[in-house]
Write a protein that holds these residues in place. Sequence first.
Motif, mmCIF file in Angstrom:
data_model
loop_
_atom_site.group_PDB
_atom_site.id
_atom_site.type_symbol
_atom_site.label_atom_id
_atom_site.label_comp_id
_atom_site.label_asym_id
_atom_site.label_seq_id
_atom_site.Cartn_x
_atom_site.Cartn_y
_atom_site.Cartn_z
ATOM 1 N N CYS A 1 48.010 -28.116 15.417
ATOM 2 C CA CYS A 1 46.884 -28.946 14.971
ATOM 3 C C CYS A 1 45.570 -28.438 14.751
ATOM 4 O O CYS A 1 45.124 -28.747 13.886
ATOM 5 N N LEU A 2 45.211 -27.245 15.663
ATOM 6 C CA LEU A 2 43.857 -26.398 15.373
ATOM 7 C C LEU A 2 44.224 -25.777 14.196
ATOM 8 O O LEU A 2 43.048 -25.847 13.396
ATOM 9 N N VAL B 1 45.969 -26.662 11.422
ATOM 10 C CA VAL B 1 45.895 -27.562 10.341
ATOM 11 C C VAL B 1 44.489 -28.171 10.094
ATOM 12 O O VAL B 1 44.137 -27.928 8.941
ATOM 13 N N MET B 2 43.785 -28.079 11.198
ATOM 14 C CA MET B 2 42.233 -28.684 11.009
ATOM 15 C C MET B 2 41.531 -27.432 10.075
ATOM 16 O O MET B 2 40.639 -27.789 9.622
ATOM 17 N N TRP C 1 57.205 -27.373 29.014
ATOM 18 C CA TRP C 1 56.561 -28.386 28.439
ATOM 19 C C TRP C 1 55.185 -28.149 28.066
ATOM 20 O O TRP C 1 54.426 -28.571 27.021
ATOM 21 N N VAL C 2 54.425 -27.418 29.049
ATOM 22 C CA VAL C 2 52.908 -27.004 28.871
ATOM 23 C C VAL C 2 52.974 -26.138 27.700
ATOM 24 O O VAL C 2 52.009 -26.381 26.708
ATOM 25 N N VAL D 1 55.255 -26.231 24.963
ATOM 26 C CA VAL D 1 55.324 -26.928 24.027
ATOM 27 C C VAL D 1 54.023 -27.707 23.433
ATOM 28 O O VAL D 1 53.803 -27.809 22.335
ATOM 29 N N PHE D 2 53.306 -28.209 24.465
ATOM 30 C CA PHE D 2 51.972 -28.782 23.986
ATOM 31 C C PHE D 2 50.988 -27.837 23.624
ATOM 32 O O PHE D 2 50.234 -28.165 22.859
ATOM 33 N N LEU E 1 51.670 -27.290 20.062
ATOM 34 C CA LEU E 1 51.437 -28.285 19.411
ATOM 35 C C LEU E 1 49.957 -28.248 19.050
ATOM 36 O O LEU E 1 49.316 -28.639 18.097
ATOM 37 N N ALA E 2 49.264 -28.161 20.205
ATOM 38 C CA ALA E 2 47.876 -28.087 20.048
ATOM 39 C C ALA E 2 47.240 -26.900 18.886
ATOM 40 O O ALA E 2 46.242 -27.327 18.229
ATOM 41 N N MET F 1 64.065 -30.177 31.167
ATOM 42 C CA MET F 1 62.987 -29.074 30.758
ATOM 43 C C MET F 1 61.633 -28.875 31.871
ATOM 44 O O MET F 1 61.265 -29.987 32.358
ATOM 45 N N SER F 2 61.449 -27.935 32.285
ATOM 46 C CA SER F 2 60.556 -27.445 33.277
ATOM 47 C C SER F 2 59.103 -27.901 32.900
ATOM 48 O O SER F 2 58.908 -27.848 31.593
ATOM 49 N N ASN F 3 58.139 -28.024 33.735
ATOM 50 C CA ASN F 3 56.685 -28.128 33.638
ATOM 51 C C ASN F 3 56.117 -27.235 32.816
ATOM 52 O O ASN F 3 55.446 -27.549 31.804
ATOM 53 N N THR G 1 36.537 -33.727 8.991
ATOM 54 C CA THR G 1 36.924 -35.034 9.156
ATOM 55 C C THR G 1 36.182 -36.094 8.146
ATOM 56 O O THR G 1 34.918 -35.880 7.984
ATOM 57 N N GLN H 1 42.215 -27.629 6.289
ATOM 58 C CA GLN H 1 41.975 -28.261 5.521
ATOM 59 C C GLN H 1 40.570 -28.165 4.823
ATOM 60 O O GLN H 1 39.503 -28.067 5.516
#
Lengths: 119, 166
Positions: A17-18, A20-21, A6-7, A9-10, A13-14, A1-3, A94, A24
């Motif tokens: 996460c934001l 989900v935060m 991946w960027v 994908v991350f 994911l980020a 997979m190319s860079n 949190t 809450q």
Amino acid sequence: MSNRRWVLVFALLALLCLGVMRLQRPGGAVGVWQEGELICTLDPASVREPYTLTLSTRSGESRIHVGPDGVYMESAGCRSQLCVRHGPLRSGGTPIVCLPERIVIAFTQQREDVDAVSG
Amino acid sequence: MKIRKITFAALLTAAALGMFLIEAQLPALTPVPGVKPGLSNIVTLFCLYTLGGRWALRILLCRILLGSLLTGQVSALAYSLSGGLAALALSCLLRRFIPPAQLWVISAFSAMAHGLGQLCCAVLITGTPALFAYLPVLLLSGILSGAFTGAAARAVLVRLEGRFVF
């Protein structure tokens, strides 16, 4: 997979996460745990006069402020003082945690069993 | 050959320990426990690609034990161990599927595993599942810090390529 992929994908994911935060939003009663035991449940909304909850800990004592302005760690015996720097417990934020003293302050789901001292 | 390897591993342990101690003296970036750059991970990754997984594990264990003793944070030993071992295990696994040129990807995933490992340990020790609310924060910081340390480790590996063949 190319860079580039991946960027992507991350980045996804980020964003997740934001998201989900932001989702809450427990609110309601606040529980205080020490050494894994729920030692008291508070309802800051019903508190008129602020008071301080003092807990005996491994390295002395930790003081928890409970008031209409929120619940926060006033002072702690731990070295890092991260729990004090956390500030008030916010809805959607949190939990306040002091790992060296094993104290956790977090929202609980049940509001019925509130045993707070209301001022 | 063996002595050269041990000497090199000792040097890497000292470098990792130095980074860990310097980082421990810096003020925390956020009031969230576990959110830190994790600079000593650069050495762990470098070791993984020069000496292999077993030596990386030995250096990691030495760094965690000595770091806890020297900083006086023995209570943090369980968190460091759980996070460090989870991160190294995932790095070893991903190394088989992701090329070294994309070390930042491996590092980002392993930093996320580090956060997850620490969080599970904290939940077990404090007996408070409410702490899982920290998971998104730790994963997010893991992506950023892991990508940075992975890119740094890759830069060191490229720079020193071929100099450390055992």
